[in-house]
Design an enzyme around this catalytic site. Structure first.
Site, PDB file in Angstrom:
ATOM      1  N   GLU A 118      -2.268  -2.585 -33.182  1.00  0.00           N
ATOM      2  CA  GLU A 118      -1.474  -2.424 -32.307  1.00  0.00           C
ATOM      3  C   GLU A 118      -0.305  -1.304 -32.571  1.00  0.00           C
ATOM      4  OE1 GLU A 118      -2.311  -3.489 -29.535  1.00  0.00           O
ATOM      5  OE2 GLU A 118      -3.893  -4.945 -30.178  1.00  0.00           O
ATOM      6  N   HIS A 126      -1.701   1.914 -31.798  1.00  0.00           N
ATOM      7  CA  HIS A 126      -1.302   2.510 -30.336  1.00  0.00           C
ATOM      8  C   HIS A 126      -0.061   3.060 -30.037  1.00  0.00           C
ATOM      9  CE1 HIS A 126      -5.564   1.368 -29.332  1.00  0.00           C
ATOM     10  NE2 HIS A 126      -5.273   0.116 -29.641  1.00  0.00           N
ATOM     11  N   THR A 140      -5.666  -5.907  -0.155  1.00  0.00           N
ATOM     12  CA  THR A 140      -4.705  -4.912   0.737  1.00  0.00           C
ATOM     13  C   THR A 140      -4.035  -5.209   1.763  1.00  0.00           C
ATOM     14  OG1 THR A 140      -6.692  -3.585   1.377  1.00  0.00           O
ATOM     15  CG2 THR A 140      -5.451  -2.776  -0.626  1.00  0.00           C
ATOM     16  N   GLY A 141      -4.460  -6.108   2.407  1.00  0.00           N
ATOM     17  CA  GLY A 141      -4.045  -6.861   3.836  1.00  0.00           C
ATOM     18  C   GLY A 141      -4.789  -6.615   4.943  1.00  0.00           C
ATOM     19  N   LYS A 142      -6.045  -6.406   4.884  1.00  0.00           N
ATOM     20  CA  LYS A 142      -6.871  -6.165   5.983  1.00  0.00           C
ATOM     21  C   LYS A 142      -6.939  -7.241   7.015  1.00  0.00           C
ATOM     22  CE  LYS A 142     -10.669  -5.065   3.344  1.00  0.00           C
ATOM     23  NZ  LYS A 142      -9.714  -5.029   2.102  1.00  0.00           N
TER      24      LYS A 142
END
EC number: 3.4.24.-
Length: 626
Positions: free
Chosen positions: A421, A424, A201-203
């Site tokens: 599929e 779904h 997240t960019g710490k």
């Protein structure tokens, strides 16, 4: 480099000369026997001497057996009897040589060469250990890296999508630039700032941006760099780190992954880790030991704030704790704009659409996504990145790995996958709370034989009971399609069943969505030992309640499965048609997929709006799903 080469050449030359001398002396000593004078006289009398050469105080010769010898003679005044004895034996070849000291030098070299070699070896080892000694002395020094290169300076312009966090940190920057303004008012800037949130997240980027904006030295170190197997090293490195910081103040000290050293003390097996706890104690002392006017600010980052020691989080150490969460739609758009700089894009690339397509992506995910798109464009020999390249990169990131078009799949498995599929897709289209269907494919990617992709149109922070039940129904649509079509089920629904069971259990035990058990939380969260929490905790419910929990979980799953069966039974023709088209084209997406579903199925039911209802004689806004 030249100095190192000269040193190596010098030592190699010394080594070669020494070895050559040693070999020569070794060869001579192996073939020559050192005799005493009495032995020589006896050999002459016995006729065992073939030749002899007299040279001053030494003589050398050869015995009849071929063995060579040397002997030290008495002084010259006492050698006459020896000469007379040799003259009486004409079969002995007698020779005279001018007196030289070759024998003396030979003996001297034979004695001194080993000593010289030992001294040279000792000198070489001492030179090597001198550098090692410096490294040993540096062992307790901090491994923090000082970042001062202006060419790579990061500023707040390089950080996007987290404007509120940047506003929080702007105060830190202003203090570093204008400390007197705060000190004159008696204000105390936070000594420490803890950044925590999901990975990517960019710490770390934020910490670099703070240093870049303030224009001060930036020390970067990882929490794992403090602790070693040797006792006391971690504490020593902490002291050295703060000594360096004080010399370069005002400055920023960034400790990444601080949970490696700041974990709660006295937890886990054996009551904790002594060396790590000593390091943490020293860190606590240093953080609480320097005054506010020294201009040292600690910024730490972690994605596990719950395992940190409470003493580390108290006011006076990490005064300010900032949550950095995944960016919202506006934040993702800003991050896309940052990472699109420097990349040639086709006009059809719509960053706003991409931001909507990537909910839950972090800044690192988006950076990786744009890089994958650039790699795909380069692989396709393009000059610019197109929207299709970015779309393919998203599929690659979400589904895991490239499409495996070369994998040989039997017609039977391909047909089963197509119906799975399609199940779904059909079930998801008929559920009111499901996200729009974006793509369906039967081309293997990663470990999946195929996948169906639903993408949300907005960010969500809460989810209702109706939405969870719809997701469970959609997830079991593949298994239901297999049973309806073939009368046989496969293991392809393993992941679907795992997710459905997990959702159902959380509905009952965590979210209080069971009418029978009520709005209660059942079971304590169990943390692992390495997280520095208690190893295990007893459940807070009885065996009878455990049976009810299993019964409710089973009820929710069976309810969702039966619902999927009913939808596919009602729309069996649509299931068959979607499967046939999918077998033919292998991939359906976008407008083509939407047109096909709208042609085969009725419009999707709209979710019921939330309405106020009467609760206990009063009016309250309550969602029916809860």
């Amino acid at each position: 480099m030249n100095k190192l080469f000269r040193s190596l050449a010098f030592y190699m030359l010394i080594l070669v000369i020494s070895v050559a001398i040693a070999v020569q002396l070794g060869g001579t000593s192996q073939q020559t026997t050192q005799l005493v004078y009495s032995d020589l006289v006896r050999y002459i009398q016995q006729g065992e001497v073939r030749s002899i050469t007299l040279s001053g105080a030494y003589a050398e010769g050869e015995l009849v057996s071929g063995e060579k010898f040397t002997v030290q003679l008495p002084p010259s005044s006492s050698q006459a009897p020896l000469v007379e004895m040799l003259q009486q034996h004409p079969n002995i070849k007698l020779d005279f040589r001018q007196d030289n000291t070759s024998g003396i030098w030979a003996m001297l070299l034979q004695t001194l060469v080993p000593v010289v070699l030992v001294l040279l070896a000792f000198f070489f080892i001492m030179q090597q250990t001198q550098g090692s000694g410096n490294r040993v002395m540096q062992f307790g020094k901090s491994r923090a890296r000082l970042v001062t290169d202006d060419r790579k300076r990061v500023t707040f312009d390089d950080v996007a999508g987290i404007d509120e966090v940047k506003e929080e940190l702007a105060e830190i920057v202003d203090f570093l630039k204008h400390p007197k303004r705060y000190l004159e008012l008696g204000a105390r800037i936070p000594k420490g700032v803890l950044l925590y949130g999901p990975p990517g997240t960019g710490k770390t980027l934020l910490a670099k941006a703070v240093a870049g904006e303030a224009g001060v030295p930036f020390f970067s170190i990882s929490g794992s760099d403090f602790v070693e197997m040797f006792v006391g090293v971690g504490a020593s490195r902490v002291r050295d780190l703060f000594e360096q910081a004080k010399k370069n103040s005002p400055c920023i000290v960034f400790i990444d992954e601080i949970d490696a050293v700041g974990r709660q003390r006295g937890a886990g097996y054996g009551g904790g880790h002594d060396e790590r706890e000593q390091t943490l104690n020293q860190l606590l002392v240093e953080m609480d030991g320097f005054s506010a006017n020294e201009g040292i600010i600690i910024i730490a980052a972690t994605n596990r704030p719950d395992v940190l020691d409470p003493a580390l989080l108290r006011p006076g150490r990490f005064d300010r704790q900032i949550v950095i969460d995944r960016p919202d739609l506006k934040g993702r758009l800003a991050i896309f704009q940052v990472h699109a700089k420097g990349k040639p894009l086709e006009p059809d690339v719509d960053l706003e659409v991409l931001a909507k397509r990537t909910p839950g992506f972090t800044g690192a995910d988006i950076a990786n996504l744009m890089n994958e798109a650039a790699l795909l464009a380069a692989r396709r020999r393009k000059k610019k990145i197109s929207m299709q390249d970015v779309e393919d990169a998203i599929d690659r990131v979400l589904a895991g790995g490239p499409e495996k078009k070369s994998r040989v799949i039997s017609e039977k498995e391909k047909r089963v996958t197509a119906y799975h599929e399609a199940g779904h897709a059909v079930v998801g289209h008929m559920l009111p709370h499901m996200d729009p269907l974006h793509k369906i494919t039967i081309i293997p990617r990663g470990r999946a034989m195929g996948y169906t992709l639903f993408l949300p149109v907005e960010d969500r922070y809460n989810i209702s009971k109706s939405e969870i039940l719809d997701r469970m129904t959609m997830a079991l649509g593949g298994r239901a399609a297999e049973e309806i079509t073939f009368g046989e089920i496969t293991s392809g629904a393993q992941d679907d069943i795992e997710r459905t069971t997990q959702w159902a259990r959380r509905m009952v035990t965590e979210w209080g969505m069971s009418e029978k058990l009520g709005p209660l939380t059942y079971g304590m969260k169990q943390d692992e030992v390495f997280l520095a929490r208690d190893m295990t905790r007893l459940r807070n419910y009885s065996e009878e309640v455990a049976g009810l929990i299993d019964e409710e979980v089973r009820k929710f799953v069976h309810m969702a499965y039966q619902r999927a069966i009913d939808i596919l039974t009602e729309h069996r023709d649509a299931l068959e048609k979607v499967s046939e088209v999918l077998l033919e084209k292998e991939t359906l997406e976008g407008k083509e997929l939407q047109d096909l579903l709208e042609q085969l199925l009725p419009p999707r039911p709209k979710p019921e709006p939330l309405k106020p209802r009467m609760v206990g004689g009063g009016t309250s806004q309550v969602a029916p799903a809860f």
